[in-house]
Design a protein around this motif. Structure first.
Motif, PDB file in Angstrom:
ATOM      1  N   UNK A 118       0.836  -1.209   0.000  1.00 51.69           N
ATOM      2  CA  UNK A 118       0.000   0.000   0.000  1.00 51.69           C
ATOM      3  C   UNK A 118       0.864   1.250   0.000  1.00 51.69           C
ATOM      4  N   UNK A 119       1.863   1.294   0.871  1.00 46.86           N
ATOM      5  CA  UNK A 119       2.734   2.468   0.952  1.00 46.86           C
ATOM      6  C   UNK A 119       3.492   2.654  -0.358  1.00 46.86           C
ATOM      7  N   UNK A 120       4.054   1.566  -0.881  1.00 48.51           N
ATOM      8  CA  UNK A 120       4.799   1.668  -2.140  1.00 48.51           C
ATOM      9  C   UNK A 120       3.881   2.076  -3.281  1.00 48.51           C
ATOM     10  N   UNK A 121       2.648   1.554  -3.288  1.00 48.00           N
ATOM     11  CA  UNK A 121       1.715   1.917  -4.350  1.00 48.00           C
ATOM     12  C   UNK A 121       1.359   3.387  -4.320  1.00 48.00           C
ATOM     13  N   UNK A 122       1.161   3.945  -3.120  1.00 45.37           N
ATOM     14  CA  UNK A 122       0.829   5.369  -3.022  1.00 45.37           C
ATOM     15  C   UNK A 122       2.004   6.236  -3.448  1.00 45.37           C
ATOM     16  N   UNK A 123       3.211   5.869  -3.011  1.00 42.82           N
ATOM     17  CA  UNK A 123       4.393   6.657  -3.387  1.00 42.82           C
ATOM     18  C   UNK A 123       4.622   6.566  -4.886  1.00 42.82           C
ATOM     19  N   UNK A 124       4.532   5.339  -5.438  1.00 41.15           N
ATOM     20  CA  UNK A 124       4.685   5.199  -6.887  1.00 41.15           C
ATOM     21  C   UNK A 124       3.598   5.926  -7.641  1.00 41.15           C
ATOM     22  N   UNK A 125       2.377   5.866  -7.135  1.00 43.79           N
ATOM     23  CA  UNK A 125       1.290   6.583  -7.780  1.00 43.79           C
ATOM     24  C   UNK A 125       1.491   8.086  -7.753  1.00 43.79           C
ATOM     25  N   UNK A 126       2.150   8.589  -6.715  1.00 38.38           N
ATOM     26  CA  UNK A 126       2.440  10.029  -6.659  1.00 38.38           C
ATOM     27  C   UNK A 126       3.334  10.449  -7.816  1.00 38.38           C
ATOM     28  N   UNK A 127       4.340   9.639  -8.087  1.00 38.59           N
ATOM     29  CA  UNK A 127       5.226   9.938  -9.226  1.00 38.59           C
ATOM     30  C   UNK A 127       4.488   9.802 -10.551  1.00 38.59           C
ATOM     31  N   UNK A 128       3.754   8.708 -10.708  1.00 39.13           N
ATOM     32  CA  UNK A 128       3.040   8.459 -11.968  1.00 39.13           C
ATOM     33  C   UNK A 128       2.010   9.550 -12.219  1.00 39.13           C
ATOM     34  N   UNK A 129       1.427  10.077 -11.178  1.00 38.49           N
ATOM     35  CA  UNK A 129       0.421  11.118 -11.332  1.00 38.49           C
ATOM     36  C   UNK A 129       1.034  12.456 -11.730  1.00 38.49           C
ATOM     37  N   UNK A 130       2.176  12.795 -11.155  1.00 39.86           N
ATOM     38  CA  UNK A 130       2.756  14.125 -11.362  1.00 39.86           C
ATOM     39  C   UNK A 130       3.475  14.261 -12.700  1.00 39.86           C
ATOM     40  N   UNK A 131       4.261  13.277 -13.052  1.00 37.71           N
ATOM     41  CA  UNK A 131       5.097  13.408 -14.243  1.00 37.71           C
ATOM     42  C   UNK A 131       4.290  13.587 -15.530  1.00 37.71           C
ATOM     43  N   UNK A 132       3.222  12.818 -15.780  1.00 36.66           N
ATOM     44  CA  UNK A 132       2.458  13.048 -17.018  1.00 36.66           C
ATOM     45  C   UNK A 132       1.749  14.392 -17.069  1.00 36.66           C
ATOM     46  N   UNK A 133       1.488  14.984 -15.911  1.00 38.80           N
ATOM     47  CA  UNK A 133       0.799  16.272 -15.867  1.00 38.80           C
ATOM     48  C   UNK A 133       1.754  17.459 -15.942  1.00 38.80           C
ATOM     49  N   UNK A 134       3.039  17.175 -16.204  1.00 37.02           N
ATOM     50  CA  UNK A 134       3.988  18.249 -16.447  1.00 37.02           C
ATOM     51  C   UNK A 134       4.794  18.698 -15.253  1.00 37.02           C
ATOM     52  N   UNK A 135       4.711  18.024 -14.140  1.00 37.65           N
ATOM     53  CA  UNK A 135       5.502  18.404 -12.974  1.00 37.65           C
ATOM     54  C   UNK A 135       6.959  18.005 -13.223  1.00 37.65           C
ATOM     55  N   UNK A 136       7.868  18.889 -12.875  1.00 38.61           N
ATOM     56  CA  UNK A 136       9.285  18.599 -13.065  1.00 38.61           C
ATOM     57  C   UNK A 136       9.695  17.388 -12.232  1.00 38.61           C
ATOM     58  N   UNK A 137      10.614  16.603 -12.781  1.00 39.65           N
ATOM     59  CA  UNK A 137      11.033  15.366 -12.122  1.00 39.65           C
ATOM     60  C   UNK A 137      11.593  15.612 -10.716  1.00 39.65           C
ATOM     61  N   UNK A 138      12.481  16.613 -10.520  1.00 38.10           N
ATOM     62  CA  UNK A 138      12.986  16.834  -9.159  1.00 38.10           C
ATOM     63  C   UNK A 138      11.866  17.169  -8.166  1.00 38.10           C
TER      64      UNK A 138
END
Length: 424
Positions: free
Chosen positions: A150-170
Protein backbone atom coordinates in the motif's frame (compact mmCIF):
# COMPACT_ATOMS: atom_id res chain seq x y z
CA UNK A 1 -9.11 -12.56 32.29
CA UNK A 2 -5.49 -8.37 34.13
CA UNK A 3 -4.48 -8.34 33.90
CA UNK A 4 -1.98 -8.26 34.33
CA UNK A 5 -2.01 -5.12 36.35
CA UNK A 6 -4.75 -3.59 34.31
CA UNK A 7 -6.34 -0.42 35.63
CA UNK A 8 -10.09 -0.26 36.08
CA UNK A 9 -12.19 2.78 36.76
CA UNK A 10 -14.56 3.10 39.67
CA UNK A 11 -17.68 4.00 37.74
CA UNK A 12 -19.25 5.87 34.88
CA UNK A 13 -19.12 5.09 31.18
CA UNK A 14 -15.33 4.82 31.15
CA UNK A 15 -15.07 2.97 34.45
CA UNK A 16 -17.43 0.21 33.34
CA UNK A 17 -15.19 -0.68 30.42
CA UNK A 18 -12.63 -3.44 30.65
CA UNK A 19 -9.00 -2.66 29.92
CA UNK A 20 -9.19 -3.99 26.32
CA UNK A 21 -12.39 -1.98 25.84
CA UNK A 22 -10.64 1.16 27.04
CA UNK A 23 -7.70 0.57 24.69
CA UNK A 24 -10.07 -0.05 21.77
CA UNK A 25 -12.05 3.11 22.54
CA UNK A 26 -8.83 5.13 22.77
CA UNK A 27 -7.62 3.67 19.45
CA UNK A 28 -10.89 4.39 17.67
CA UNK A 29 -11.10 7.97 18.86
CA UNK A 30 -7.46 8.52 17.99
CA UNK A 31 -8.25 7.75 14.35
CA UNK A 32 -11.38 9.88 14.52
CA UNK A 33 -9.21 12.68 15.86
CA UNK A 34 -6.96 12.23 12.82
CA UNK A 35 -9.91 13.49 10.76
CA UNK A 36 -9.86 16.75 12.72
CA UNK A 37 -6.11 16.97 12.26
CA UNK A 38 -6.48 16.51 8.52
CA UNK A 39 -9.11 19.25 8.28
CA UNK A 40 -7.10 21.58 10.50
CA UNK A 41 -3.68 20.93 8.97
CA UNK A 42 -4.70 20.60 5.32
CA UNK A 43 -8.10 22.22 4.81
CA UNK A 44 -7.96 25.41 6.87
CA UNK A 45 -4.58 26.70 5.58
CA UNK A 46 -6.05 26.74 2.05
CA UNK A 47 -8.02 29.89 2.87
CA UNK A 48 -4.78 31.77 3.50
CA UNK A 49 -3.13 30.48 0.31
CA UNK A 50 -5.82 30.67 -2.40
CA UNK A 51 -9.00 32.59 -2.96
CA UNK A 52 -11.95 32.04 -0.67
CA UNK A 53 -14.04 30.46 -3.41
CA UNK A 54 -11.44 27.88 -4.47
CA UNK A 55 -10.35 27.32 -0.88
CA UNK A 56 -13.97 26.61 0.12
CA UNK A 57 -14.36 23.89 -2.50
CA UNK A 58 -11.00 22.37 -1.65
CA UNK A 59 -11.80 22.47 2.07
CA UNK A 60 -15.04 20.59 1.34
CA UNK A 61 -13.03 17.93 -0.51
CA UNK A 62 -10.61 17.65 2.42
CA UNK A 63 -13.49 17.40 4.89
CA UNK A 64 -15.19 14.69 2.84
CA UNK A 65 -11.91 12.80 2.63
CA UNK A 66 -11.34 13.13 6.38
CA UNK A 67 -14.82 11.84 7.19
CA UNK A 68 -14.37 8.97 4.76
CA UNK A 69 -11.06 8.10 6.42
CA UNK A 70 -12.75 8.14 9.82
CA UNK A 71 -15.55 5.84 8.68
CA UNK A 72 -13.09 3.49 6.98
CA UNK A 73 -10.91 3.35 10.09
CA UNK A 74 -13.92 2.41 12.22
CA UNK A 75 -15.00 -0.35 9.82
CA UNK A 76 -11.42 -1.60 9.51
CA UNK A 77 -11.02 -1.82 13.29
CA UNK A 78 -14.26 -3.82 13.46
CA UNK A 79 -12.75 -6.15 10.87
CA UNK A 80 -9.53 -6.58 12.84
CA UNK A 81 -11.62 -7.55 15.89
CA UNK A 82 -13.60 -10.07 13.81
CA UNK A 83 -16.91 -8.26 14.16
CA UNK A 84 -17.55 -7.72 10.44
CA UNK A 85 -16.14 -8.56 7.03
CA UNK A 86 -13.19 -6.74 5.52
CA UNK A 87 -14.46 -3.41 4.09
CA UNK A 88 -13.03 -4.03 0.62
CA UNK A 89 -15.45 -1.76 -1.26
CA UNK A 90 -14.98 1.06 1.23
CA UNK A 91 -11.21 0.74 0.92
CA UNK A 92 -11.39 0.94 -2.87
CA UNK A 93 -13.74 3.91 -2.64
CA UNK A 94 -11.36 5.69 -0.26
CA UNK A 95 -8.47 4.99 -2.63
CA UNK A 96 -10.44 6.39 -5.56
CA UNK A 97 -11.44 9.54 -3.68
CA UNK A 98 -7.85 10.03 -2.53
CA UNK A 99 -6.57 9.68 -6.08
CA UNK A 100 -9.21 12.11 -7.37
CA UNK A 101 -8.30 14.79 -4.84
CA UNK A 102 -4.61 14.22 -5.64
CA UNK A 103 -5.33 14.87 -9.33
CA UNK A 104 -7.16 18.06 -8.40
CA UNK A 105 -4.17 19.17 -6.31
CA UNK A 106 -1.65 18.51 -9.12
CA UNK A 107 -3.81 20.26 -11.73
CA UNK A 108 -4.26 23.24 -9.40
CA UNK A 109 -0.52 23.55 -8.95
CA UNK A 110 0.27 23.27 -12.67
CA UNK A 111 -2.31 25.88 -13.66
CA UNK A 112 -0.61 28.48 -11.47
CA UNK A 113 3.11 28.02 -12.13
CA UNK A 114 3.91 31.62 -11.19
CA UNK A 115 1.88 31.74 -7.98
CA UNK A 116 3.88 30.38 -5.07
CA UNK A 117 0.94 30.53 -2.71
CA UNK A 118 -1.24 28.39 -4.97
CA UNK A 119 1.58 25.90 -5.54
CA UNK A 120 2.16 25.63 -1.79
CA UNK A 121 -1.57 25.02 -1.29
CA UNK A 122 -1.55 22.36 -3.99
CA UNK A 123 1.46 20.61 -2.44
CA UNK A 124 -0.09 20.74 1.02
CA UNK A 125 -3.33 19.29 -0.32
CA UNK A 126 -1.54 16.57 -2.27
CA UNK A 127 0.77 15.46 0.54
CA UNK A 128 -1.89 15.69 3.25
CA UNK A 129 -4.57 13.73 1.45
CA UNK A 130 -2.17 11.03 0.26
CA UNK A 131 -0.59 10.68 3.72
CA UNK A 132 -3.83 10.35 5.67
CA UNK A 133 -5.25 8.12 2.97
CA UNK A 134 -2.23 5.83 3.18
CA UNK A 135 -2.46 5.54 6.95
CA UNK A 136 -6.16 4.66 6.78
CA UNK A 137 -5.79 2.17 3.94
CA UNK A 138 -3.19 0.18 5.89
CA UNK A 139 -5.80 -0.41 8.61
CA UNK A 140 -7.81 -2.44 6.15
CA UNK A 141 -5.07 -4.88 5.15
CA UNK A 142 -3.27 -7.54 7.10
CA UNK A 143 0.34 -8.59 6.85
CA UNK A 144 3.62 -6.75 6.43
CA UNK A 145 3.80 -7.31 2.68
CA UNK A 146 0.36 -5.88 2.08
CA UNK A 147 1.12 -2.82 4.20
CA UNK A 148 4.37 -2.23 2.32
CA UNK A 149 2.51 -2.71 -0.95
CA UNK A 150 0.00 0.00 0.00
CA UNK A 151 2.73 2.47 0.95
CA UNK A 152 4.80 1.67 -2.14
CA UNK A 153 1.72 1.92 -4.35
CA UNK A 154 0.83 5.37 -3.02
CA UNK A 155 4.39 6.66 -3.39
CA UNK A 156 4.69 5.20 -6.89
CA UNK A 157 1.29 6.58 -7.78
CA UNK A 158 2.44 10.03 -6.66
CA UNK A 159 5.23 9.94 -9.23
CA UNK A 160 3.04 8.46 -11.97
CA UNK A 161 0.42 11.12 -11.33
CA UNK A 162 2.76 14.12 -11.36
CA UNK A 163 5.10 13.41 -14.24
CA UNK A 164 2.46 13.05 -17.02
CA UNK A 165 0.80 16.27 -15.87
CA UNK A 166 3.99 18.25 -16.45
CA UNK A 167 5.50 18.40 -12.97
CA UNK A 168 9.28 18.60 -13.06
CA UNK A 169 11.03 15.37 -12.12
CA UNK A 170 12.99 16.83 -9.16
CA UNK A 171 9.83 18.39 -7.70
CA UNK A 172 7.91 15.15 -8.24
CA UNK A 173 10.64 13.16 -6.48
CA UNK A 174 10.66 15.56 -3.52
CA UNK A 175 6.88 15.35 -3.20
CA UNK A 176 6.98 11.54 -3.44
CA UNK A 177 9.66 11.43 -0.75
CA UNK A 178 7.57 13.62 1.56
CA UNK A 179 4.58 11.34 0.97
CA UNK A 180 6.81 8.36 1.78
CA UNK A 181 7.86 9.87 5.10
CA UNK A 182 4.47 11.19 6.24
CA UNK A 183 2.35 8.43 4.77
CA UNK A 184 4.77 5.76 5.95
CA UNK A 185 4.73 7.27 9.43
CA UNK A 186 0.94 7.23 9.59
CA UNK A 187 0.91 3.69 8.20
CA UNK A 188 3.32 2.59 10.92
CA UNK A 189 1.12 4.28 13.51
CA UNK A 190 -1.94 2.45 12.20
CA UNK A 191 -0.22 -0.94 12.10
CA UNK A 192 1.27 -0.47 15.57
CA UNK A 193 -2.11 0.59 16.98
CA UNK A 194 -3.78 -2.54 15.63
CA UNK A 195 -0.94 -4.72 16.92
CA UNK A 196 -1.20 -3.14 20.37
CA UNK A 197 -4.99 -3.58 20.43
CA UNK A 198 -4.70 -7.24 19.44
CA UNK A 199 -2.00 -7.79 22.07
CA UNK A 200 -4.16 -6.30 24.83
CA UNK A 201 -7.11 -8.51 23.88
CA UNK A 202 -4.85 -11.58 23.75
CA UNK A 203 -3.44 -10.78 27.17
CA UNK A 204 -6.93 -10.36 28.57
CA UNK A 205 -7.99 -13.69 27.07
CA UNK A 206 -4.88 -15.30 28.56
CA UNK A 207 -5.81 -13.85 31.96
CA UNK A 208 -9.28 -15.36 31.72
CA UNK A 209 -7.76 -18.67 30.66
CA UNK A 210 -5.42 -18.64 33.66
CA UNK A 211 -8.38 -17.96 35.93
CA UNK A 212 -10.31 -20.87 34.47
CA UNK A 213 -7.25 -23.09 34.78
CA UNK A 214 -6.90 -22.11 38.42
CA UNK A 215 -10.50 -23.12 39.08
CA UNK A 216 -10.00 -26.35 37.12
CA UNK A 217 -6.87 -27.12 39.11
CA UNK A 218 -8.83 -26.76 42.33
CA UNK A 219 -11.45 -29.17 41.01
CA UNK A 220 -8.74 -31.62 39.99
CA UNK A 221 -7.22 -31.40 43.45
CA UNK A 222 -10.60 -32.22 44.95
CA UNK A 223 -10.96 -35.11 42.51
CA UNK A 224 -7.53 -36.47 43.42
CA UNK A 225 -8.39 -36.31 47.13
CA UNK A 226 -11.66 -38.12 46.55
CA UNK A 227 -9.91 -40.73 44.41
CA UNK A 228 -7.26 -41.31 47.07
CA UNK A 229 -9.92 -41.94 49.71
CA UNK A 230 -12.38 -44.01 47.70
CA UNK A 231 -9.87 -45.87 45.56
CA UNK A 232 -7.95 -47.28 48.51
CA UNK A 233 -10.95 -48.07 50.68
CA UNK A 234 -13.03 -49.60 47.89
CA UNK A 235 -10.13 -51.86 46.98
CA UNK A 236 -9.91 -53.07 50.59
CA UNK A 237 -13.69 -53.53 50.75
CA UNK A 238 -13.66 -55.58 47.54
CA UNK A 239 -10.85 -57.84 48.79
CA UNK A 240 -12.39 -58.40 52.21
CA UNK A 241 -15.83 -59.03 50.71
CA UNK A 242 -14.35 -61.64 48.38
CA UNK A 243 -12.55 -63.21 51.31
CA UNK A 244 -15.77 -63.25 53.34
CA UNK A 245 -17.58 -64.98 50.46
CA UNK A 246 -14.92 -67.67 50.27
CA UNK A 247 -14.97 -68.21 54.03
CA UNK A 248 -18.77 -68.35 54.10
CA UNK A 249 -18.80 -71.01 51.37
CA UNK A 250 -16.46 -73.09 53.51
CA UNK A 251 -18.60 -72.58 56.58
CA UNK A 252 -15.88 -70.68 58.41
CA UNK A 253 -16.90 -68.36 61.27
CA UNK A 254 -14.22 -65.85 60.24
CA UNK A 255 -16.53 -64.69 57.45
CA UNK A 256 -18.56 -62.72 59.99
CA UNK A 257 -15.45 -60.94 61.23
CA UNK A 258 -14.48 -60.00 57.67
CA UNK A 259 -17.93 -58.54 57.00
CA UNK A 260 -17.77 -56.57 60.24
CA UNK A 261 -14.43 -55.20 59.01
CA UNK A 262 -16.06 -54.32 55.69
CA UNK A 263 -18.76 -52.39 57.56
CA UNK A 264 -16.14 -50.54 59.55
CA UNK A 265 -14.20 -49.59 56.44
CA UNK A 266 -17.39 -48.49 54.70
CA UNK A 267 -18.31 -46.20 57.60
CA UNK A 268 -14.77 -44.87 57.68
CA UNK A 269 -14.99 -44.20 53.95
CA UNK A 270 -18.21 -42.24 54.43
CA UNK A 271 -16.56 -40.11 57.08
CA UNK A 272 -13.50 -39.46 54.94
CA UNK A 273 -15.62 -38.55 51.92
CA UNK A 274 -17.56 -36.05 54.02
CA UNK A 275 -14.25 -34.65 55.23
CA UNK A 276 -13.07 -34.23 51.65
CA UNK A 277 -16.30 -32.55 50.58
CA UNK A 278 -16.17 -30.17 53.51
CA UNK A 279 -12.52 -29.43 52.92
CA UNK A 280 -11.32 -30.92 56.22
CA UNK A 281 -8.47 -32.99 54.83
CA UNK A 282 -6.28 -30.08 53.68
CA UNK A 283 -7.59 -27.18 55.66
CA UNK A 284 -4.43 -25.32 56.67
CA UNK A 285 -5.40 -21.66 56.43
CA UNK A 286 -1.87 -20.50 55.68
CA UNK A 287 -1.76 -22.87 52.68
CA UNK A 288 -5.07 -21.49 51.40
CA UNK A 289 -3.85 -17.90 51.84
CA UNK A 290 -0.63 -18.60 49.95
CA UNK A 291 -2.57 -20.40 47.22
CA UNK A 292 -5.05 -17.54 46.86
CA UNK A 293 -2.25 -15.00 46.56
CA UNK A 294 -0.47 -17.10 43.95
CA UNK A 295 -3.60 -17.70 41.86
CA UNK A 296 -4.74 -14.07 41.92
CA UNK A 297 -1.26 -12.80 41.10
CA UNK A 298 -1.00 -15.24 38.20
CA UNK A 299 -4.33 -13.91 36.93
CA UNK A 300 -2.94 -10.36 36.94
CA UNK A 301 -4.80 -9.21 40.06
CA UNK A 302 -2.72 -7.45 42.68
CA UNK A 303 -3.20 -9.40 45.91
CA UNK A 304 -2.07 -8.43 49.41
CA UNK A 305 -2.29 -10.94 52.27
CA UNK A 306 -1.80 -9.81 55.87
CA UNK A 307 -2.03 -11.62 59.18
CA UNK A 308 -1.01 -15.02 60.51
CA UNK A 309 -2.96 -18.27 60.71
CA UNK A 310 -0.57 -20.17 62.95
CA UNK A 311 -1.99 -21.52 66.21
CA UNK A 312 -5.64 -21.51 65.17
CA UNK A 313 -7.72 -24.64 65.86
CA UNK A 314 -8.03 -27.05 62.93
CA UNK A 315 -11.80 -26.63 62.59
CA UNK A 316 -11.45 -22.83 62.54
CA UNK A 317 -8.71 -22.99 59.89
CA UNK A 318 -10.86 -25.36 57.84
CA UNK A 319 -13.90 -23.06 57.88
CA UNK A 320 -11.88 -19.95 57.09
CA UNK A 321 -9.90 -21.83 54.44
CA UNK A 322 -13.16 -22.48 52.61
CA UNK A 323 -14.00 -18.78 52.81
CA UNK A 324 -10.66 -18.00 51.15
CA UNK A 325 -11.25 -20.62 48.44
CA UNK A 326 -14.77 -19.50 47.62
CA UNK A 327 -13.90 -15.80 47.66
CA UNK A 328 -10.84 -16.31 45.46
CA UNK A 329 -12.77 -18.41 42.97
CA UNK A 330 -15.50 -15.78 42.67
CA UNK A 331 -13.01 -12.94 42.27
CA UNK A 332 -11.52 -14.83 39.34
CA UNK A 333 -14.76 -15.93 37.72
CA UNK A 334 -17.25 -13.16 38.38
CA UNK A 335 -15.30 -10.00 39.11
CA UNK A 336 -13.45 -7.34 37.17
CA UNK A 337 -10.98 -6.81 39.97
CA UNK A 338 -7.61 -5.16 39.73
CA UNK A 339 -6.74 -5.48 43.41
CA UNK A 340 -7.75 -7.84 46.22
CA UNK A 341 -6.79 -7.76 49.89
CA UNK A 342 -7.02 -10.68 52.31
CA UNK A 343 -6.56 -9.98 56.02
CA UNK A 344 -6.56 -12.30 59.03
CA UNK A 345 -6.91 -10.64 62.43
CA UNK A 346 -6.88 -12.63 65.64
CA UNK A 347 -8.50 -11.04 68.69
CA UNK A 348 -8.71 -12.51 72.16
CA UNK A 349 -12.08 -14.12 71.61
CA UNK A 350 -12.39 -14.50 67.82
CA UNK A 351 -10.61 -14.49 64.48
CA UNK A 352 -11.77 -12.26 61.63
CA UNK A 353 -11.03 -12.98 57.96
CA UNK A 354 -11.70 -10.20 55.45
CA UNK A 355 -11.54 -10.54 51.67
CA UNK A 356 -12.11 -7.31 49.75
CA UNK A 357 -11.79 -6.57 46.04
CA UNK A 358 -12.52 -3.71 43.66
CA UNK A 359 -14.33 -3.88 40.31
CA UNK A 360 -17.71 -4.74 41.84
CA UNK A 361 -19.68 -1.80 40.43
CA UNK A 362 -18.65 -2.49 36.86
CA UNK A 363 -19.79 -6.08 37.15
CA UNK A 364 -23.13 -5.13 38.72
CA UNK A 365 -24.01 -2.71 35.94
CA UNK A 366 -22.66 -4.90 33.20
CA UNK A 367 -24.39 -8.13 34.26
CA UNK A 368 -27.19 -7.03 36.43
CA UNK A 369 -25.91 -9.09 39.33
CA UNK A 370 -26.41 -8.18 42.89
CA UNK A 371 -22.99 -8.78 44.19
CA UNK A 372 -19.43 -7.82 43.53
CA UNK A 373 -16.50 -9.81 42.36
CA UNK A 374 -16.35 -11.80 45.57
CA UNK A 375 -19.75 -13.31 45.37
CA UNK A 376 -22.96 -13.39 43.58
CA UNK A 377 -24.99 -11.57 46.10
CA UNK A 378 -26.26 -12.10 49.56
CA UNK A 379 -28.32 -15.06 48.48
CA UNK A 380 -25.73 -16.72 46.30
CA UNK A 381 -25.25 -20.47 46.65
CA UNK A 382 -21.56 -20.03 47.42
CA UNK A 383 -22.20 -17.63 50.27
CA UNK A 384 -24.99 -19.83 51.63
CA UNK A 385 -22.58 -22.75 51.75
CA UNK A 386 -19.97 -20.64 53.53
CA UNK A 387 -22.52 -19.53 56.12
CA UNK A 388 -23.39 -23.15 56.80
CA UNK A 389 -19.73 -24.05 57.33
CA UNK A 390 -19.18 -21.08 59.61
CA UNK A 391 -22.33 -21.79 61.57
CA UNK A 392 -20.95 -25.24 62.36
CA UNK A 393 -18.08 -23.60 64.27
CA UNK A 394 -20.20 -20.80 65.75
CA UNK A 395 -19.13 -18.19 63.22
CA UNK A 396 -20.99 -15.80 60.93
CA UNK A 397 -20.49 -14.23 57.50
CA UNK A 398 -21.07 -10.73 56.19
CA UNK A 399 -20.95 -10.01 52.45
CA UNK A 400 -21.88 -6.93 50.47
CA UNK A 401 -20.78 -3.87 48.58
CA UNK A 402 -18.81 -1.13 50.31
CA UNK A 403 -17.90 2.34 49.08
CA UNK A 404 -18.47 2.78 45.36
CA UNK A 405 -17.01 -0.25 43.61
CA UNK A 406 -15.72 -2.58 46.28
CA UNK A 407 -17.10 -5.86 47.58
CA UNK A 408 -16.23 -7.30 50.97
CA UNK A 409 -16.63 -10.71 52.57
CA UNK A 410 -15.99 -10.83 56.32
CA UNK A 411 -16.02 -14.06 58.31
CA UNK A 412 -15.88 -14.03 62.10
CA UNK A 413 -15.27 -17.22 64.08
CA UNK A 414 -15.10 -17.36 67.90
CA UNK A 415 -12.07 -19.07 69.37
CA UNK A 416 -12.21 -21.66 72.14
CA UNK A 417 -11.05 -20.36 75.49
CA UNK A 418 -7.75 -22.25 75.44
CA UNK A 419 -7.01 -21.52 71.81
CA UNK A 420 -7.93 -17.91 72.35
CA UNK A 421 -5.47 -17.61 75.17
CA UNK A 422 -2.72 -19.04 73.04
CA UNK A 423 -3.60 -16.89 70.06
CA UNK A 424 -3.59 -13.69 72.05
Amino acid sequence: MRTSGSTRGSGGWWGRKTTPGKVETYTRWSFHFFALIEVGAVGLPLFAQVGAGVAGWLAVLVTVHALLCSATASRALDWTRGRRAQPVRLLWFLGAVTALIAVVAVVLGERSPDDNQVQAAATTLLVGVLSFGTGTLTLGVRGRRQVLAVVAGVVGGTLVLQLPLGVAAPAALVTAFIVLITGGGLAFTAVFSVWLLDAVYELDEARETRALLAVAEERLRFGRDLHDVMGRNLSVIALKSELAVQLARRGRAEAVEQMIEVQRIARESQREVRDVVRGYREAALDVELAGAQGVLTAAGIECEVTGEAAGLPAEVQSALGWVVREATTNVLRHGNAGRCTVAVRVAEASVVLTVENDGAKAVDRGTGGSGGGTGSGGGGAGLVGLRERLTAVGGDLEAGAVDDDRFRVRATVPLPAVAGGVAS
